[in-house]
Design a protein around this motif. Sequence first.
Motif, PDB file in Angstrom:
ATOM      1  N   SER A  25     -29.538  -5.734   4.717  1.00 37.58           N
ATOM      2  CA  SER A  25     -29.261  -5.283   6.077  1.00 37.58           C
ATOM      3  C   SER A  25     -30.124  -6.064   7.058  1.00 37.58           C
ATOM      4  CB  SER A  25     -29.556  -3.789   6.210  1.00 37.58           C
ATOM      5  OG  SER A  25     -30.912  -3.528   5.931  1.00 37.58           O
ATOM      6  N   GLY A  26     -29.741  -6.004   8.336  1.00 38.96           N
ATOM      7  CA  GLY A  26     -30.556  -6.626   9.364  1.00 38.96           C
ATOM      8  C   GLY A  26     -30.074  -7.987   9.818  1.00 38.96           C
ATOM      9  N   SER A  27     -28.924  -8.438   9.308  1.00 41.43           N
ATOM     10  CA  SER A  27     -28.390  -9.734   9.740  1.00 41.43           C
ATOM     11  C   SER A  27     -26.909  -9.589  10.046  1.00 41.43           C
ATOM     12  CB  SER A  27     -28.583 -10.782   8.653  1.00 41.43           C
ATOM     13  OG  SER A  27     -27.947 -12.009   9.032  1.00 41.43           O
ATOM     14  N   ILE A  28     -26.487 -10.162  11.163  1.00 41.72           N
ATOM     15  CA  ILE A  28     -25.056 -10.175  11.476  1.00 41.72           C
ATOM     16  C   ILE A  28     -24.358 -11.323  10.763  1.00 41.72           C
ATOM     17  CG2 ILE A  28     -25.432  -9.085  13.728  1.00 41.72           C
ATOM     18  CD1 ILE A  28     -25.037 -11.871  14.989  1.00 41.72           C
ATOM     19  N   PHE A  29     -25.136 -12.189  10.151  1.00 44.50           N
ATOM     20  CA  PHE A  29     -24.582 -13.326   9.427  1.00 44.50           C
ATOM     21  C   PHE A  29     -24.586 -13.046   7.930  1.00 44.50           C
ATOM     22  CE2 PHE A  29     -24.384 -15.862  13.118  1.00 44.50           C
ATOM     23  CZ  PHE A  29     -25.528 -15.620  13.861  1.00 44.50           C
ATOM     24  N   GLY A  30     -23.609 -13.614   7.257  1.00 47.59           N
ATOM     25  CA  GLY A  30     -23.554 -13.459   5.824  1.00 47.59           C
ATOM     26  C   GLY A  30     -24.530 -14.366   5.119  1.00 47.59           C
ATOM     27  N   SER A  53     -21.579 -17.807  -1.151  1.00 46.18           N
ATOM     28  CA  SER A  53     -20.643 -17.113  -0.265  1.00 46.18           C
ATOM     29  C   SER A  53     -19.199 -17.472  -0.598  1.00 46.18           C
ATOM     30  CB  SER A  53     -20.947 -17.457   1.193  1.00 46.18           C
ATOM     31  OG  SER A  53     -20.893 -18.855   1.395  1.00 46.18           O
ATOM     32  N   GLY A  54     -19.016 -18.630  -1.229  1.00 40.73           N
ATOM     33  CA  GLY A  54     -17.675 -19.041  -1.631  1.00 40.73           C
ATOM     34  C   GLY A  54     -17.254 -18.508  -2.985  1.00 40.73           C
ATOM     35  N   GLY A  72     -19.827  -8.031  -2.957  1.00 44.32           N
ATOM     36  CA  GLY A  72     -19.047  -6.915  -2.472  1.00 44.32           C
ATOM     37  C   GLY A  72     -18.155  -7.316  -1.306  1.00 44.32           C
ATOM     38  N   ASN A  73     -17.337  -6.380  -0.845  1.00 47.22           N
ATOM     39  CA  ASN A  73     -16.454  -6.647   0.296  1.00 47.22           C
ATOM     40  C   ASN A  73     -17.267  -6.907   1.559  1.00 47.22           C
ATOM     41  OD1 ASN A  73     -14.094  -6.397  -1.172  1.00 47.22           O
ATOM     42  ND2 ASN A  73     -13.990  -4.193  -0.854  1.00 47.22           N
ATOM     43  N   GLY A  74     -18.395  -6.259   1.654  1.00 43.64           N
ATOM     44  CA  GLY A  74     -19.318  -6.553   2.734  1.00 43.64           C
ATOM     45  C   GLY A  74     -19.953  -7.911   2.486  1.00 43.64           C
ATOM     46  N   LYS A  75     -20.377  -8.567   3.531  1.00 43.06           N
ATOM     47  CA  LYS A  75     -20.888  -9.930   3.391  1.00 43.06           C
ATOM     48  C   LYS A  75     -22.170  -9.980   2.585  1.00 43.06           C
ATOM     49  CE  LYS A  75     -20.947 -10.423   7.792  1.00 43.06           C
ATOM     50  NZ  LYS A  75     -21.148 -10.935   9.159  1.00 43.06           N
ATOM     51  N   ALA A  97     -31.612 -12.995  -1.311  1.00 35.31           N
ATOM     52  CA  ALA A  97     -30.548 -13.489  -0.446  1.00 35.31           C
ATOM     53  C   ALA A  97     -31.060 -14.725   0.283  1.00 35.31           C
ATOM     54  CB  ALA A  97     -30.131 -12.422   0.556  1.00 35.31           C
ATOM     55  N   ASN A  98     -30.261 -15.766   0.249  1.00 39.20           N
ATOM     56  CA  ASN A  98     -30.622 -17.018   0.910  1.00 39.20           C
ATOM     57  C   ASN A  98     -29.804 -17.175   2.179  1.00 39.20           C
ATOM     58  OD1 ASN A  98     -29.545 -20.199   0.987  1.00 39.20           O
ATOM     59  ND2 ASN A  98     -31.757 -19.905   0.977  1.00 39.20           N
ATOM     60  N   PHE A  99     -30.513 -17.379   3.273  1.00 44.35           N
ATOM     61  CA  PHE A  99     -29.864 -17.597   4.556  1.00 44.35           C
ATOM     62  C   PHE A  99     -30.250 -18.985   5.045  1.00 44.35           C
ATOM     63  CE2 PHE A  99     -28.164 -13.445   5.841  1.00 44.35           C
ATOM     64  CZ  PHE A  99     -28.769 -12.610   4.921  1.00 44.35           C
TER      65      PHE A  99
END
Length: 117
Positions: A25-30, A53-54, A72-75, A97-99
């Motif tokens: 949580s806490g990011s609008i980006f996947g 992500s792909g 999951g269906n969520g990003k 999680a890698n951003f």
Amino acid sequence: QVQLVESGGGLVQAGGSLRLSCAASGSIFGADAMGWYRQAPGKQRDLVARITSGGSANYADSVKGRFAISRGNGKNTVYLQMNNLKADDTAVYYCYANFLLYRRDYWGQGTQVTVSS
């Protein structure tokens, strides 16, 4: 601030199954990639499975054919289905999680998986 929360660890007999879940949580980006590492007592933290992500996934040799990672269906959710568990799978499992946008990885607090033989 991105935060990761894991769930699903526990005690299981050898040959059993567990499913780990992780939500960021806490990011609008996947997240560009998410995955799981594990660390057994006295050992280094090693990659278990990773998925982009792909949807491209890779696994440690020791878990191929037994574990399956999925998004999951969520990003920003990831799951790890663990089947035919062995005593050697006993460890603390950490979600990450890698951003690329933020140029960093984020980590969960870890969840204990114990497999009794």
